[in-house]
Design a protein around this motif. Structure first.
Motif, PDB file in Angstrom:
ATOM      1  N   ILE A 190      37.598  41.743  57.870  1.00 35.94           N
ATOM      2  CA  ILE A 190      37.053  40.493  57.456  1.00 35.94           C
ATOM      3  C   ILE A 190      35.968  40.409  56.504  1.00 35.94           C
ATOM      4  O   ILE A 190      35.835  39.918  55.411  1.00 35.94           O
ATOM      5  N   PRO A 191      34.698  40.994  57.108  1.00 31.23           N
ATOM      6  CA  PRO A 191      33.558  40.958  56.012  1.00 31.23           C
ATOM      7  C   PRO A 191      33.875  41.813  54.764  1.00 31.23           C
ATOM      8  O   PRO A 191      33.563  41.651  53.697  1.00 31.23           O
ATOM      9  N   LEU A 192      34.691  42.668  54.914  1.00 32.35           N
ATOM     10  CA  LEU A 192      35.061  43.854  53.628  1.00 32.35           C
ATOM     11  C   LEU A 192      36.025  42.877  52.611  1.00 32.35           C
ATOM     12  O   LEU A 192      35.415  42.912  51.334  1.00 32.35           O
ATOM     13  N   TYR A 193      36.755  42.296  53.026  1.00 26.39           N
ATOM     14  CA  TYR A 193      37.536  41.330  52.016  1.00 26.39           C
ATOM     15  C   TYR A 193      36.853  40.212  51.555  1.00 26.39           C
ATOM     16  O   TYR A 193      36.819  39.672  50.673  1.00 26.39           O
ATOM     17  N   LYS A 194      35.959  39.557  52.547  1.00 25.40           N
ATOM     18  CA  LYS A 194      35.122  38.512  52.022  1.00 25.40           C
ATOM     19  C   LYS A 194      34.289  39.108  50.691  1.00 25.40           C
ATOM     20  O   LYS A 194      34.026  38.262  49.729  1.00 25.40           O
ATOM     21  N   SER A 195      33.744  40.321  50.804  1.00 27.12           N
ATOM     22  CA  SER A 195      32.703  40.656  49.854  1.00 27.12           C
ATOM     23  C   SER A 195      33.759  40.986  48.647  1.00 27.12           C
ATOM     24  O   SER A 195      33.313  40.978  47.331  1.00 27.12           O
ATOM     25  N   GLU A 196      35.035  41.471  48.944  1.00 25.42           N
ATOM     26  CA  GLU A 196      35.934  41.958  47.502  1.00 25.42           C
ATOM     27  C   GLU A 196      36.421  40.597  47.085  1.00 25.42           C
ATOM     28  O   GLU A 196      36.273  40.167  45.744  1.00 25.42           O
ATOM     29  N   ARG A 197      36.381  39.504  47.769  1.00 29.67           N
ATOM     30  CA  ARG A 197      36.910  38.303  47.171  1.00 29.67           C
ATOM     31  C   ARG A 197      35.617  37.725  46.239  1.00 29.67           C
ATOM     32  O   ARG A 197      35.839  37.099  45.094  1.00 29.67           O
ATOM     33  N   ALA A 198      34.515  37.625  46.807  1.00 30.62           N
ATOM     34  CA  ALA A 198      33.202  37.200  45.917  1.00 30.62           C
ATOM     35  C   ALA A 198      33.028  38.166  44.648  1.00 30.62           C
ATOM     36  O   ALA A 198      32.704  37.482  43.786  1.00 30.62           O
ATOM     37  N   TRP A 199      32.909  39.295  44.902  1.00 27.49           N
ATOM     38  CA  TRP A 199      33.129  40.191  43.736  1.00 27.49           C
ATOM     39  C   TRP A 199      34.120  40.078  42.631  1.00 27.49           C
ATOM     40  O   TRP A 199      33.884  40.022  41.347  1.00 27.49           O
ATOM     41  N   ALA A 200      35.364  39.790  43.093  1.00 25.34           N
ATOM     42  CA  ALA A 200      36.315  39.384  42.340  1.00 25.34           C
ATOM     43  C   ALA A 200      36.182  38.090  41.508  1.00 25.34           C
ATOM     44  O   ALA A 200      36.392  38.019  40.296  1.00 25.34           O
ATOM     45  N   TYR A 201      35.476  37.241  42.158  1.00 32.15           N
ATOM     46  CA  TYR A 201      35.293  35.815  41.668  1.00 32.15           C
ATOM     47  C   TYR A 201      34.294  35.916  40.614  1.00 32.15           C
ATOM     48  O   TYR A 201      34.610  35.257  39.478  1.00 32.15           O
ATOM     49  N   ALA A 202      33.192  36.870  40.879  1.00 34.97           N
ATOM     50  CA  ALA A 202      32.220  36.936  39.847  1.00 34.97           C
ATOM     51  C   ALA A 202      32.702  37.592  38.500  1.00 34.97           C
ATOM     52  O   ALA A 202      32.434  37.437  37.461  1.00 34.97           O
ATOM     53  N   GLN A 219      35.712  37.504  37.571  1.00 33.53           N
ATOM     54  CA  GLN A 219      36.615  36.447  36.957  1.00 33.53           C
ATOM     55  C   GLN A 219      35.930  35.502  35.965  1.00 33.53           C
ATOM     56  O   GLN A 219      36.271  34.957  34.974  1.00 33.53           O
ATOM     57  N   LEU A 220      34.547  35.039  36.535  1.00 29.99           N
ATOM     58  CA  LEU A 220      33.759  34.085  35.825  1.00 29.99           C
ATOM     59  C   LEU A 220      33.352  34.783  34.398  1.00 29.99           C
ATOM     60  O   LEU A 220      32.885  34.234  33.640  1.00 29.99           O
ATOM     61  N   LYS A 221      32.926  36.066  34.669  1.00 36.09           N
ATOM     62  CA  LYS A 221      32.436  36.914  33.495  1.00 36.09           C
ATOM     63  C   LYS A 221      33.487  36.875  32.425  1.00 36.09           C
ATOM     64  O   LYS A 221      33.262  36.644  31.250  1.00 36.09           O
ATOM     65  N   GLN A 222      34.770  36.953  32.565  1.00 37.51           N
ATOM     66  CA  GLN A 222      35.859  36.936  31.946  1.00 37.51           C
ATOM     67  C   GLN A 222      36.004  35.445  31.225  1.00 37.51           C
ATOM     68  O   GLN A 222      36.040  35.339  30.015  1.00 37.51           O
ATOM     69  N   ASP A 223      35.803  34.430  32.037  1.00 38.54           N
ATOM     70  CA  ASP A 223      35.847  33.103  31.661  1.00 38.54           C
ATOM     71  C   ASP A 223      34.821  32.953  30.519  1.00 38.54           C
ATOM     72  O   ASP A 223      34.814  32.163  29.480  1.00 38.54           O
ATOM     73  N   MET A 224      33.646  33.281  30.618  1.00 43.78           N
ATOM     74  CA  MET A 224      32.244  33.288  29.761  1.00 43.78           C
ATOM     75  C   MET A 224      32.787  34.106  28.494  1.00 43.78           C
ATOM     76  O   MET A 224      32.196  33.399  27.542  1.00 43.78           O
ATOM     77  N   GLU A 225      33.484  34.782  28.443  1.00 41.59           N
ATOM     78  CA  GLU A 225      33.676  35.501  27.059  1.00 41.59           C
ATOM     79  C   GLU A 225      34.520  34.739  26.450  1.00 41.59           C
ATOM     80  O   GLU A 225      34.458  34.577  25.205  1.00 41.59           O
ATOM     81  N   VAL A 226      35.464  33.791  26.950  1.00 41.28           N
ATOM     82  CA  VAL A 226      36.230  32.962  26.120  1.00 41.28           C
ATOM     83  C   VAL A 226      35.496  31.545  25.867  1.00 41.28           C
ATOM     84  O   VAL A 226      35.514  30.933  24.793  1.00 41.28           O
ATOM     85  N   ASN A 227      34.934  31.052  26.986  1.00 36.21           N
ATOM     86  CA  ASN A 227      34.181  29.545  26.796  1.00 36.21           C
ATOM     87  C   ASN A 227      32.649  30.146  27.281  1.00 36.21           C
ATOM     88  O   ASN A 227      32.382  29.868  28.504  1.00 36.21           O
ATOM     89  N   ARG A 281      26.542  31.380  34.592  1.00 37.50           N
ATOM     90  CA  ARG A 281      25.913  32.594  35.015  1.00 37.50           C
ATOM     91  C   ARG A 281      25.242  32.590  36.181  1.00 37.50           C
ATOM     92  O   ARG A 281      25.048  33.482  37.077  1.00 37.50           O
ATOM     93  N   PHE A 282      24.770  31.217  36.793  1.00 41.13           N
ATOM     94  CA  PHE A 282      24.252  31.019  38.191  1.00 41.13           C
ATOM     95  C   PHE A 282      25.038  31.163  39.140  1.00 41.13           C
ATOM     96  O   PHE A 282      24.752  31.684  40.244  1.00 41.13           O
ATOM     97  N   HIS A 283      26.479  30.531  38.782  1.00 46.91           N
ATOM     98  CA  HIS A 283      27.604  30.857  39.633  1.00 46.91           C
ATOM     99  C   HIS A 283      27.995  32.282  40.098  1.00 46.91           C
ATOM    100  O   HIS A 283      28.031  32.786  41.199  1.00 46.91           O
ATOM    101  N   ILE A 284      27.808  32.937  38.969  1.00 48.94           N
ATOM    102  CA  ILE A 284      27.894  34.551  39.055  1.00 48.94           C
ATOM    103  C   ILE A 284      26.998  35.182  39.906  1.00 48.94           C
ATOM    104  O   ILE A 284      27.291  35.807  40.900  1.00 48.94           O
ATOM    105  N   TYR A 285      25.614  34.872  39.710  1.00 47.74           N
ATOM    106  CA  TYR A 285      24.437  35.417  40.599  1.00 47.74           C
ATOM    107  C   TYR A 285      24.804  34.901  42.311  1.00 47.74           C
ATOM    108  O   TYR A 285      24.747  35.752  42.884  1.00 47.74           O
ATOM    109  N   LYS A 286      25.266  33.661  42.384  1.00 45.91           N
ATOM    110  CA  LYS A 286      25.664  33.332  43.763  1.00 45.91           C
ATOM    111  C   LYS A 286      26.700  34.143  44.352  1.00 45.91           C
ATOM    112  O   LYS A 286      26.774  34.411  45.501  1.00 45.91           O
TER     113      LYS A 286
END
Length: 560
Positions: A89-101, A103-111, A117-122
């Motif tokens: 449970i904590p392992l995949y919670k960490s993986e989900r948050a890392w994957a979301y960060a 994903q946001l980096k890839q979105d920032m390259e387009v838009n 960036r603050f969302h990425i930090y969180k």
């Protein structure tokens, strides 16, 4: 008397704790999920959704859902101790948050949007927090190897979060320590995914160089900077290795300069049984018992090889099905090495069995009445011929050639010894083949083969003496062969001389009986034409009507 129960109780508790410790291949688990669900195509959104679905499945399986309204549910430690799935449970919670960060980096390259960036930090902070929670749970409920792997994972996630905030020095410290743990874990021979761990250590290397570049030589951290925590880490890794060996979780095998880990208990059982049977073979006195034991040893090695190949086939099929190239590459060389190692052991015992059979049959050769202590009680069905020994040496040489191919050129000393033994048994084969020709009265061929046997034996003797630890038994066997060859050469030479003398006597006797007189010819001839004036039926028995070729007749010499 009251002290004994109290002293024994902690030992029982320690044993229960050891038995209840969970084991989890952290890096292999997350890498398998990443390759299967999106990260092969760098699709972080797909992987994030998979982590959410997987978390929900795990929570439902362990009955740890939150209900309709979200309220943090505290899991009791006893439940984590009973079920290893709580660690996911904590392992995949960490993986989900890392994957979301990511994903946001890839979105920032387009838009481009700086607020994202603050969302990425969180998200990265949440990933680091979940990774630390996973590490804390492993410290309490997992074994030492899982704790170290969880610590390396937590350090890596935390270093990524610090690196994103440009806290170079703190990130560098965690990156270096995480890489050190992965490298040390990769060196342990009982880790089945060594290549995966080494690959993660190589992935961390560019981040370390980037942090060092941004620090510009100020506060640079190297592997040589050893502190108390690093020394404690190395001591912990050594303790894990020694503990695994003492518990017998795996068997370490050194083959062709590499250390192979054998974790299959059934294979270990068959190899141990073959070793015990080998000891019994040395203690046995009769050849029949030895042959039976050699057959049982061969069965054990065949079963061990079958089990290893089945495991290798299952890994290859699973890798092809799930497209797990990285994780299967680490195990395939180990299992293939184990197959060649077991095959080599089997060939060694086959060679020993053939030598024993040759020794027993040599005492049963035609005309040989001697017997050794090892062949007591052995009754051959028929006298042994030289051709039988030649065939045995043919199979023996084939086994040695296969052993040489399996051994390779990594073990120089072992390869030299095998080459010397091949020459030795080639000399024995020539010797017995020459004996077969001598018995068939093919004396020139026999003499040539004896010469060849002497040449092979002399070269083999030089090869054995050149070894660092020459085998005295082989040297004694070669010396005995050379003596036998010399004796046989003298015998063949004597037979050749006698045969030549007998042939000369026959020719002389035949020449002395030659005559040009017609009277002697007619008196001794039994043909019908030469005995027309005599009534005799001998020509019928001889089936001879006329002399052919006709006898010589004297004629007058023509004048010059």
């Amino acid at each position: 008397m009251s002290a004994s129960p109290s002293s024994s109780t902690p030992n029982v508790d320690e044993q229960e704790q050891k038995l209840s410790k969970h084991s989890l291949d952290v890096l292999n688990t997350i890498k398998t999920s990443q390759i299967q669900f999106g990260l092969r195509q760098q699709d972080y959104q797909r992987y994030r959704k998979y982590c959410s679905r997987h978390l929900l499945r795990v929570r439902k399986a362990v009955k740890a859902t939150h209900g309709k309204k979200y309220t943090p549910r505290v899991v009791e430690p006893i439940r984590i101790k009973q079920d290893a799935r709580f660690l996911l449970i904590p392992l995949y919670k960490s993986e989900r948050a890392w994957a979301y960060a990511n994903q946001l980096k890839q979105d920032m390259e387009v838009n481009p949007n700086q607020r994202v960036r603050f969302h990425i930090y969180k998200r990265l902070n949440k990933a680091a927090k979940s990774a630390q929670e996973f590490f804390n749970q492993c410290q309490e409920f997992a074994d030492e190897k899982t704790i170290l792997e969880a610590e390396a994972y937590s350090l890596w996630i935390s270093a990524i979060a610090l690196n994103e905030r440009e806290q170079w020095k703190a990130a560098l410290t965690k990156f270096v320590k995480a890489r050190k743990i992965y490298l040390q874990l990769g060196k342990l021979s009982n880790i089945s995914h060594q290549e995966l761990l080494k690959q993660r250590a190589e992935e961390i290397e560019p981040s370390i160089r980037f942090c060092n570049y941004n620090l510009k030589g100020v506060g640079v951290v190297n592997d040589e900077d050893m502190n108390a925590d690093d020394k404690a880490l190395l001591e912990k890794l050594d303790a894990i290795t020694e503990g695994a060996k003492k518990e017998g979780n795996y068997q370490e095998i050194e083959w062709r300069g590499k250390k192979l880990s054998l974790k299959n208990e059934q294979v270990q059982t068959h190899l141990f049984k073959a070793q015990e049977l080998s000891y019994e073979t040395e203690r046995s006195d009769t050849i029949d018992n030895k042959m039976d034991l050699f057959d049982k040893i061969s069965v054990c090695y065949n079963e061990a090889t079958r089990l290893i190949r089945e495991e290798l086939s299952a890994i290859q099929k699973n890798a092809a099905k799930n497209k797990l190239v990285k994780s299967s590459d680490a195990q395939e060389p180990i299992l293939q090495g184990l197959v060649s190692y077991v095959s080599y052991l089997k060939l060694e015992k086959t060679v020993e069995r053939s030598l024993l059979l040759i020794e027993s049959l040599s005492h049963n050769l035609e005309g040989n009445q001697s017997a050794s202590t090892i062949t007591k009680g052995y009754k051959a069905k028929r006298p042994t011929k030289q051709d039988d020994l030649v065939r045995l040496f043919d199979s023996l040489l084939q086994n040695l050639e296969e052993m040489s191919e399996l051994k390779g050129k990594d073990d120089i000393e072992g390869s030299k010894e095998l080459d010397a033994r091949i020459l030795e048994f080639k000399a024995f084969r020539c010797y017995h083949l020459a004996q077969a020709y001598a018995q068939s009265s093919k004396l020139p061929e026999a003499m040539a083969l004896f010469e060849r046997a002497l040449e092979e034996a002399s070269v083999a003797k030089l090869r054995f003496t050149a070894l660092s630890k020459p085998n005295k038994h082989d040297l004694l066997r070669i010396e005995t062969l050379e003596n036998n060859v010399r004796i046989s050469k003298v015998k063949v030479h004597a037979k050749t001389f006698l045969a030549s003398v007998e042939s000369e006597q026959d020719v002389a006797q035949g020449v002395s009986k030659l005559s040009l007189s017609s009277e002697q010819v007619s008196s001794t001839s039994r043909s019908l034409q030469s005995n027309l004036d005599v009534f005799s039926s001998q020509f019928i028995e001889e089936k001879k009507i006329a002399e052919f070729p006709p006898p010589f007749e004297s004629v007058p010499v023509k004048p010059l």
